[in-house]
Structures are given as structure tokens and as C-alpha cells.
Scaffold this motif. Sequence first.
Motif, PDB file in Angstrom:
ATOM      1  N   GLY A  58      33.634  44.746  27.631  1.00 43.60           N
ATOM      2  CA  GLY A  58      33.217  44.032  28.840  1.00 43.60           C
ATOM      3  C   GLY A  58      31.970  44.661  29.413  1.00 43.60           C
ATOM      4  N   ALA A  59      31.155  43.843  30.087  1.00 46.93           N
ATOM      5  CA  ALA A  59      29.948  44.329  30.754  1.00 46.93           C
ATOM      6  C   ALA A  59      30.083  44.066  32.246  1.00 46.93           C
ATOM      7  N   ALA A  60      29.828  45.104  33.055  1.00 51.14           N
ATOM      8  CA  ALA A  60      29.876  44.988  34.518  1.00 51.14           C
ATOM      9  C   ALA A  60      28.499  45.326  35.059  1.00 51.14           C
TER      10      ALA A  60
ATOM     11  N   VAL B 119      32.656  34.822  32.811  1.00 51.07           N
ATOM     12  CA  VAL B 119      32.081  35.801  33.727  1.00 51.07           C
ATOM     13  C   VAL B 119      32.728  35.664  35.097  1.00 51.07           C
ATOM     14  N   SER B 120      33.013  36.804  35.725  1.00 43.49           N
ATOM     15  CA  SER B 120      33.539  36.857  37.085  1.00 43.49           C
ATOM     16  C   SER B 120      32.410  37.276  38.019  1.00 43.49           C
ATOM     17  N   PHE B 121      32.253  36.566  39.134  1.00 42.67           N
ATOM     18  CA  PHE B 121      31.179  36.816  40.082  1.00 42.67           C
ATOM     19  C   PHE B 121      31.746  37.298  41.415  1.00 42.67           C
ATOM     20  N   ALA B 122      31.238  38.432  41.910  1.00 44.26           N
ATOM     21  CA  ALA B 122      31.560  38.922  43.251  1.00 44.26           C
ATOM     22  C   ALA B 122      30.315  38.745  44.103  1.00 44.26           C
ATOM     23  N   ILE B 123      30.359  37.799  45.035  1.00 44.89           N
ATOM     24  CA  ILE B 123      29.184  37.394  45.803  1.00 44.89           C
ATOM     25  C   ILE B 123      29.321  37.837  47.263  1.00 44.89           C
ATOM     26  N   ALA B 124      28.251  38.351  47.828  1.00 42.94           N
ATOM     27  CA  ALA B 124      28.240  38.746  49.235  1.00 42.94           C
ATOM     28  C   ALA B 124      27.817  37.560  50.101  1.00 42.94           C
ATOM     29  N   GLU B 125      28.568  37.332  51.175  1.00 47.40           N
ATOM     30  CA  GLU B 125      28.276  36.196  52.051  1.00 47.40           C
ATOM     31  C   GLU B 125      26.876  36.291  52.654  1.00 47.40           C
ATOM     32  N   LYS B 126      26.420  37.499  52.949  1.00 51.78           N
ATOM     33  CA  LYS B 126      25.118  37.672  53.600  1.00 51.78           C
ATOM     34  C   LYS B 126      24.023  38.073  52.620  1.00 51.78           C
TER      35      LYS B 126
ATOM     36  N   ALA C  91      34.485  46.893  49.089  1.00 51.49           N
ATOM     37  CA  ALA C  91      34.008  47.563  47.883  1.00 51.49           C
ATOM     38  C   ALA C  91      35.164  47.814  46.926  1.00 51.49           C
ATOM     39  N   GLU C  92      36.310  48.236  47.479  1.00 51.23           N
ATOM     40  CA  GLU C  92      37.474  48.479  46.634  1.00 51.23           C
ATOM     41  C   GLU C  92      38.033  47.180  46.066  1.00 51.23           C
ATOM     42  N   GLU C  93      38.021  46.128  46.856  1.00 48.32           N
ATOM     43  CA  GLU C  93      38.512  44.838  46.372  1.00 48.32           C
ATOM     44  C   GLU C  93      37.655  44.333  45.219  1.00 48.32           C
ATOM     45  N   ALA C  94      36.345  44.578  45.299  1.00 46.70           N
ATOM     46  CA  ALA C  94      35.469  44.166  44.205  1.00 46.70           C
ATOM     47  C   ALA C  94      35.755  44.979  42.943  1.00 46.70           C
ATOM     48  N   GLU C  95      36.062  46.264  43.113  1.00 45.45           N
ATOM     49  CA  GLU C  95      36.474  47.080  41.962  1.00 45.45           C
ATOM     50  C   GLU C  95      37.711  46.460  41.302  1.00 45.45           C
ATOM     51  N   ASP C  96      38.689  46.135  42.129  1.00 43.08           N
ATOM     52  CA  ASP C  96      39.938  45.582  41.606  1.00 43.08           C
ATOM     53  C   ASP C  96      39.709  44.205  40.982  1.00 43.08           C
ATOM     54  N   GLN C  97      38.799  43.418  41.566  1.00 37.32           N
ATOM     55  CA  GLN C  97      38.472  42.119  40.984  1.00 37.32           C
ATOM     56  C   GLN C  97      37.970  42.299  39.551  1.00 37.32           C
ATOM     57  N   CYS C  98      37.080  43.259  39.373  1.00 35.33           N
ATOM     58  CA  CYS C  98      36.519  43.532  38.050  1.00 35.33           C
ATOM     59  C   CYS C  98      37.614  43.892  37.054  1.00 35.33           C
ATOM     60  N   LEU C  99      38.489  44.814  37.422  1.00 38.55           N
ATOM     61  CA  LEU C  99      39.520  45.283  36.497  1.00 38.55           C
ATOM     62  C   LEU C  99      40.560  44.204  36.207  1.00 38.55           C
ATOM     63  N   ARG C 100      40.959  43.450  37.230  1.00 44.01           N
ATOM     64  CA  ARG C 100      41.909  42.349  36.998  1.00 44.01           C
ATOM     65  C   ARG C 100      41.311  41.323  36.043  1.00 44.01           C
ATOM     66  N   TRP C 101      40.015  41.084  36.219  1.00 36.97           N
ATOM     67  CA  TRP C 101      39.345  40.088  35.385  1.00 36.97           C
ATOM     68  C   TRP C 101      39.361  40.505  33.918  1.00 36.97           C
ATOM     69  N   PHE C 102      38.981  41.747  33.638  1.00 36.76           N
ATOM     70  CA  PHE C 102      38.985  42.188  32.260  1.00 36.76           C
ATOM     71  C   PHE C 102      40.398  42.212  31.691  1.00 36.76           C
ATOM     72  N   ASP C 103      41.365  42.637  32.489  1.00 40.78           N
ATOM     73  CA  ASP C 103      42.770  42.602  32.027  1.00 40.78           C
ATOM     74  C   ASP C 103      43.161  41.179  31.625  1.00 40.78           C
ATOM     75  N   ARG C 104      42.775  40.232  32.457  1.00 38.19           N
ATOM     76  CA  ARG C 104      43.159  38.831  32.217  1.00 38.19           C
ATOM     77  C   ARG C 104      42.510  38.288  30.952  1.00 38.19           C
ATOM     78  N   VAL C 105      41.203  38.470  30.838  1.00 41.29           N
ATOM     79  CA  VAL C 105      40.500  37.881  29.690  1.00 41.29           C
ATOM     80  C   VAL C 105      40.852  38.606  28.397  1.00 41.29           C
ATOM     81  N   PHE C 106      40.994  39.921  28.479  1.00 36.27           N
ATOM     82  CA  PHE C 106      41.329  40.687  27.278  1.00 36.27           C
ATOM     83  C   PHE C 106      42.787  40.562  26.894  1.00 36.27           C
ATOM     84  N   GLY C 107      43.622  40.088  27.840  1.00 35.32           N
ATOM     85  CA  GLY C 107      45.033  39.943  27.545  1.00 35.32           C
ATOM     86  C   GLY C 107      45.743  41.261  27.383  1.00 35.32           C
ATOM     87  N   VAL C 108      45.330  42.252  28.219  1.00 41.39           N
ATOM     88  CA  VAL C 108      45.953  43.585  28.093  1.00 41.39           C
ATOM     89  C   VAL C 108      46.745  43.926  29.344  1.00 41.39           C
TER      90      VAL C 108
END
Length: 291
Positions: free
Chosen positions: A153-155, A208-215, A274-291
Motif C-alpha cells: 500500500g502507498a500512503a 484509494v481512500s481519501f482523507a480530506i480537510a474541510e478547510k 489526526a489519530e482518526e486519519a491514521e486509523d482510517q488509513c490502517l482500516r482501509w488497508f486491512d479491508r482491501v488487503f483482506g487481512v
Amino acid sequence: MSCPDCFSGSVHEGQPRGSIIKLHGLDTYLVEPQDGKPIKGIIVMIPEAFGWSFVNNRILADHYANKSSYRVYLPDFMLGHSAPPRLLGVVRSLSSSSIFMKPFYLAIAMVSFIPWIYYNRIARSYPVVKAFFTALRQSAPTSPTTNAPLPIGAAGFCWGGKHVVLLSQNETTTLADGTNAPLIDAGFTGHPSFLEIPGDIEKLTVPVSFAIAEKDHRVGPKEAEIIRGIVVDGPGFAQDDAKKGEVTVYEDAGHGFCVRADVRSGTANVARQAEEAEDQCLRWFDRVFGV
């Protein structure tokens, strides 16, 4: 083109625990999972303007490894031409100084802005990034416990986000057995810059998973809706829900919140998002990789 937000924010406190290696021709910060956890995949970070040696980026790499069973690489894709951390203070002074002092701080900032933009323009940097991922995929990394191929995965963040999107556009390589394989299996990007929307998004062939800032004035809520319409609500990849992308907009967050948010400001949302975005990244890779 870059903007002042790409060079603003704060330096985080902490002592990175990883090591420095040479990998596929690049100096690389490497951090492994803790407590001997079996490695279930690889995350390669493509950083923002301050590059592979910036403490914030190394701490984020540590967080990914600490929270998961991923091996994390943070290579020097900028080949020694990352923005100096002192630029954070210059940009802060530029935004808060009087009208009489602004030209002074602007001149100091441009001394760093211009070389960074020159050396790290996408046409120059993407071949370096692509070559690294090609070599990584061709080296066929496997799990030390099961010998199964490890997903990659690429972040990417800000500048790095553009590279993640490009890597996700049907970029493949030929393996030793003669089969073709994508350079990455999934991508994640926080507050990306330099994107051409919708063109870049319409070319995606890897989820691809996108974490977007409102501002974020680069890619904000308006652009997030366009992206969502393509990767979430669109036809997706082979009509497979597990392969669709995802978009999360972080309320009140600004550009750089994944990496350079001022977690000491006393604003609870800053550290939490910031922590939620970290978790978003890891959940995403877990989901797509099926691990």
C-alpha cells in the motif's frame, strides 16, 4: 503549484524508533511492527514537503507500525531536496507579521520555496517514485512466517498524495514468472495537492481512500464530493464493493492536519482528527488487503 499551507504547521515531539536502510537505491526510514507481530503487508509513505527526515513523518510511520502488523517504509523520494523544518517558523511569522515585516519574511520563505518547487515538480519526482515501487514489487516481498506475497500500500500526504493517485492509475510491472502485477494494491492519501479533478480520479484502477480537510483550499469539500461521485457512487472497480474507494471529510480540519497539526494547541479536535486519519488509513488497508 504549491501554497503556503503546504509549508505551515508545527513540529511534533517524540523520538522515532525505526532504522535507516538503503532500499532500491534510496535512503529509507524503516519501522517494523512491535512485539514480534507477523508482518501482514507493507505501507510505503510518500511524504509532504518536509520529506523523509522530518520527525513528524517518522513519528507517523511509527504510529502505523505500532497500531498494526505492517512494515512501513519512508523513502527519500525527494533525493535530499525536502523543505527545511525552519520554514515552518518562517511561514508562521509571515502570516502573523505586520505589513512592514511581511516582505522580509516572504523573501526568506522564497529562498526555500523556489528550490523545493524546482527539484520536486511532479514530472521530475514521479519517475523516482515509480522506479522504487517497481523494484519493490519485482523483489516479491513475502511474509517471513507464511512465505505468502505481501500486499503493498502507498500512503501519501499533500505532494505525496498526487503520487499515490498516479500509482493507482493502471501502473503495472512484469514479475519473474511473466505475470503482470499492479505497483500497489491500494492507496491512501491525506490532504492531497496537485490533483487534476476529475481527470486524475477518473483514471483510477486501484482503490484509494481519501482523507480530506474541510478547510483545505487545495482539495476541499467541493472536490471531495466530485471524488466521492467517482470512487464511491460511481461504477467502481468491476462492480466490487470491496474494491471501491472511500472519502472522509474532517470537519474544521485544515491542510496538513494528518502530519503537521499543532497537537499542543489545546484544541482537542486537532489531535483526535489526526489519530482518526491514521486509523482510517490502517482500516482501509486491512479491508482491501483482506487481512
